[in-house]
Design a protein around this motif. Structure first.
Motif, PDB file in Angstrom:
ATOM      1  N   ASN A 179       0.853  -1.193   0.000  1.00 59.58           N
ATOM      2  CA  ASN A 179       0.000   0.000   0.000  1.00 59.58           C
ATOM      3  C   ASN A 179       0.886   1.240   0.000  1.00 59.58           C
ATOM      4  O   ASN A 179       2.080   1.158  -0.320  1.00 59.58           O
ATOM      5  N   GLN A 180       0.297   2.400   0.368  1.00 54.49           N
ATOM      6  CA  GLN A 180       1.045   3.656   0.291  1.00 54.49           C
ATOM      7  C   GLN A 180       2.065   3.834   1.408  1.00 54.49           C
ATOM      8  O   GLN A 180       2.828   4.808   1.405  1.00 54.49           O
ATOM      9  N   PHE A 181       2.085   2.923   2.360  1.00 55.60           N
ATOM     10  CA  PHE A 181       2.982   3.048   3.506  1.00 55.60           C
ATOM     11  C   PHE A 181       4.288   2.301   3.254  1.00 55.60           C
ATOM     12  O   PHE A 181       4.291   1.201   2.698  1.00 55.60           O
ATOM     13  N   GLY A 182       5.387   2.894   3.717  1.00 52.13           N
ATOM     14  CA  GLY A 182       6.660   2.216   3.657  1.00 52.13           C
ATOM     15  C   GLY A 182       7.300   2.199   2.283  1.00 52.13           C
ATOM     16  O   GLY A 182       6.830   2.826   1.330  1.00 52.13           O
ATOM     17  N   MET A 183       8.388   1.461   2.184  1.00 46.65           N
ATOM     18  CA  MET A 183       9.208   1.401   0.969  1.00 46.65           C
ATOM     19  C   MET A 183       9.225   0.007   0.374  1.00 46.65           C
ATOM     20  O   MET A 183       9.041  -0.992   1.078  1.00 46.65           O
ATOM     21  N   SER A 184       9.521  -0.032  -0.910  1.00 44.96           N
ATOM     22  CA  SER A 184       9.741  -1.313  -1.571  1.00 44.96           C
ATOM     23  C   SER A 184      11.064  -1.902  -1.099  1.00 44.96           C
ATOM     24  O   SER A 184      11.907  -1.206  -0.513  1.00 44.96           O
ATOM     25  N   GLU A 185      11.259  -3.171  -1.368  1.00 46.92           N
ATOM     26  CA  GLU A 185      12.509  -3.812  -0.955  1.00 46.92           C
ATOM     27  C   GLU A 185      13.706  -3.150  -1.625  1.00 46.92           C
ATOM     28  O   GLU A 185      14.743  -2.921  -0.982  1.00 46.92           O
ATOM     29  N   SER A 186      13.582  -2.811  -2.909  1.00 48.82           N
ATOM     30  CA  SER A 186      14.714  -2.198  -3.614  1.00 48.82           C
ATOM     31  C   SER A 186      15.042  -0.825  -3.042  1.00 48.82           C
ATOM     32  O   SER A 186      16.224  -0.458  -2.939  1.00 48.82           O
ATOM     33  N   ASP A 187      14.024  -0.054  -2.656  1.00 50.66           N
ATOM     34  CA  ASP A 187      14.273   1.259  -2.053  1.00 50.66           C
ATOM     35  C   ASP A 187      14.957   1.122  -0.694  1.00 50.66           C
ATOM     36  O   ASP A 187      15.805   1.939  -0.328  1.00 50.66           O
ATOM     37  N   ILE A 188      14.589   0.089   0.055  1.00 52.70           N
ATOM     38  CA  ILE A 188      15.232  -0.133   1.349  1.00 52.70           C
ATOM     39  C   ILE A 188      16.717  -0.431   1.174  1.00 52.70           C
ATOM     40  O   ILE A 188      17.571   0.126   1.888  1.00 52.70           O
ATOM     41  N   TYR A 189      17.042  -1.272   0.201  1.00 53.56           N
ATOM     42  CA  TYR A 189      18.447  -1.576  -0.055  1.00 53.56           C
ATOM     43  C   TYR A 189      19.206  -0.318  -0.443  1.00 53.56           C
ATOM     44  O   TYR A 189      20.348  -0.090  -0.002  1.00 53.56           O
ATOM     45  N   GLU A 190      18.579   0.518  -1.261  1.00 53.49           N
ATOM     46  CA  GLU A 190      19.215   1.764  -1.689  1.00 53.49           C
ATOM     47  C   GLU A 190      19.463   2.689  -0.502  1.00 53.49           C
ATOM     48  O   GLU A 190      20.529   3.309  -0.379  1.00 53.49           O
ATOM     49  N   CYS A 191      18.486   2.784   0.388  1.00 59.53           N
ATOM     50  CA  CYS A 191      18.628   3.642   1.566  1.00 59.53           C
ATOM     51  C   CYS A 191      19.729   3.148   2.489  1.00 59.53           C
ATOM     52  O   CYS A 191      20.500   3.943   3.054  1.00 59.53           O
ATOM     53  N   ILE A 192      19.818   1.848   2.668  1.00 61.53           N
ATOM     54  CA  ILE A 192      20.826   1.301   3.568  1.00 61.53           C
ATOM     55  C   ILE A 192      22.228   1.648   3.081  1.00 61.53           C
ATOM     56  O   ILE A 192      23.125   1.961   3.883  1.00 61.53           O
ATOM     57  N   GLU A 193      22.458   1.606   1.780  1.00 59.39           N
ATOM     58  CA  GLU A 193      23.774   1.958   1.252  1.00 59.39           C
ATOM     59  C   GLU A 193      24.126   3.402   1.580  1.00 59.39           C
ATOM     60  O   GLU A 193      25.284   3.721   1.865  1.00 59.39           O
ATOM     61  N   LYS A 194      23.162   4.298   1.580  1.00 51.39           N
ATOM     62  CA  LYS A 194      23.418   5.701   1.929  1.00 51.39           C
ATOM     63  C   LYS A 194      23.640   5.854   3.434  1.00 51.39           C
ATOM     64  O   LYS A 194      24.486   6.647   3.861  1.00 51.39           O
TER      65      LYS A 194
END
Length: 388
Positions: free
Chosen positions: A139-154
């Motif tokens: 739904n509209q809450f939270g991030m996709s798995e790929s976005d989470i991986y991207e955020c963790i790298e930052k």
């Protein structure tokens, strides 16, 4: 108790909400006893922020989902280290405010939230900030798995942002089978995430959405049976859990008193109607669409007619809409104008989710019961000024 309630209605008017502080505290303690040592309880204040004053000193966290709720925490002087700042619509200013307050955890609902935080930590006084990253459930809450991986790298490149864990919530009033499936899924996701990123954490923030039974006499025992089953599911987990509960904590801690204003009969349709001074703008039980289910209600009669004229009544509210049906069929004995109907188990959401500005009716007064005393948290408030 009924005589006490009638006196409170006479003093503060109707409709009237009464929330029980000690009831809420006792319920939290009972819940904590059922949960294992690897679990921290978190109260979602959106369920009922008026209980916050009574609960602020308890050994729990508080989830806030808006800048307004954060302000409520400040009003009641909730310790920042107890606050989890969630919500999908945070701005950079909101994140900066939470960071400068020193809130326990900031929830990252999107890549934009991380960018805001990175900007804030680069310009404000340095301190370590815990975050949880919310995984979407479709739904509209939270991030996709790929976005989470991207955020963790930052996040890896920022020394003062610490990932406390992953946040996962899919909804309320869930069955234990659904909860079990979700626990298996989120633990598997967290394990794989850590293996692939090399970023390790030991916490899962999870909203189980435990069901609360509003419509059966045996509901209370069933509610805790579900809690026990849930606790067993996570008892031996390698993860620590922060468990978000709102409805499950607050529901039994409130009453709503409303006065009978009129009684009439539609003989052709064979219907009897009771009109109350409240309505669907104040009463919101989950799963009670158009009043088709009957919650637990007490009838306080000021006068008792001779005999026991027991009949079935449709309870309708004061709003100028045919949708304002609170209960389709309620059996009452000799109801009269001026009597009070007390709706129980109304401690969650009704006070915050109602359509309060419709027809410019006044907001009900709100009392907080502390053992044998009552504190007025909000007086009855006219709303016509908001609509003109």
């Amino acid at each position: 108790m009924n005589s006490e309630l009638s006196l409170l209605v006479e003093k503060y008017g109707s409709p009237l909400y009464i929330f029980d502080a000690q009831n809420a505290i006792n319920r939290i303690h009972k819940i904590q006893k059922e949960l294992g040592c690897n679990v921290k309880l978190c109260y979602a204040i959106k369920a009922n922020a008026f209980l916050l004053k009574a609960l602020k000193d308890e050994d729990i966290l508080f989830e806030v989902c808006s800048p307004g709720e954060l302000s409520i925490c400040q009003k009641y002087k909730v310790a920042p280290e107890k606050i989890v700042f969630s919500g999908v619509c945070k701005t950079e200013d909101d994140v900066r405010r939470a960071y400068k307050m020193g809130v326990n955890t900031i929830t990252l609902e999107s890549k934009a939230h991380l960018e805001y935080l990175l900007s804030v930590v680069g310009t404000e006084e340095y301190h370590s900030q815990d975050v949880i990253i919310r995984l979407t459930s479709g739904n509209q809450f939270g991030m996709s798995e790929s976005d989470i991986y991207e955020c963790i790298e930052k996040i890896k490149e920022c020394s003062n942002i610490k990932i406390r864990g992953i946040h996962f919530f899919t909804g309320t009033q869930k069955k234990i089978k659904k909860i079990s499936e979700e626990i298996t899924f989120i633990e598997s996701f967290c394990t794989e995430l850590q293996e692939k990123t090399g970023v390790f954490f030991d916490s899962i923030e999870y909203g189980p959405g435990l069901g609360y039974d509003y419509f059966s006499i045996s509901g209370e025992s069933l509610n805790f049976e579900n809690l026990k089953e849930f606790s067993a599911l996570i008892k031996n987990s390698k993860y620590n859990y922060v468990i978000e509960l709102g409805r499950f904590i607050a529901s039994p801690c409130g009453k709503y008193c409303t006065r009978i204003m009129d009684i009439k009969t539609d003989e052709e349709a064979n219907n009897k109607y009771i009109i109350i001074d409240g309505g669907i703008n104040h009463i919101n039980y989950y799963g009670q669409m158009m009043g088709m289910k009957t919650p637990k209600i007490d009838h306080i009669a000021y006068t008792r007619l001779n005999g026991a004229d027991i009949g079935d009544y449709t309870i309708a509210g004061s709003l100028c809409t045919t949708a304002d049906i609170v209960i389709r069929k309620l059996s009452l004995s000799s109801p009269a104008v001026g009597d009070i109907l007390v709706f129980n188990d109304i401690g969650a959401y009704s006070v915050t989710e109602g359509i309060y500005l419709f027809l410019s009716h006044p907001l009900p007064a709100i009392l907080l019961k502390n053992n044998d005393s009552y504190e007025l948290l909000r007086n009855s408030m006219e709303t016509f000024s908001f609509n003109s």
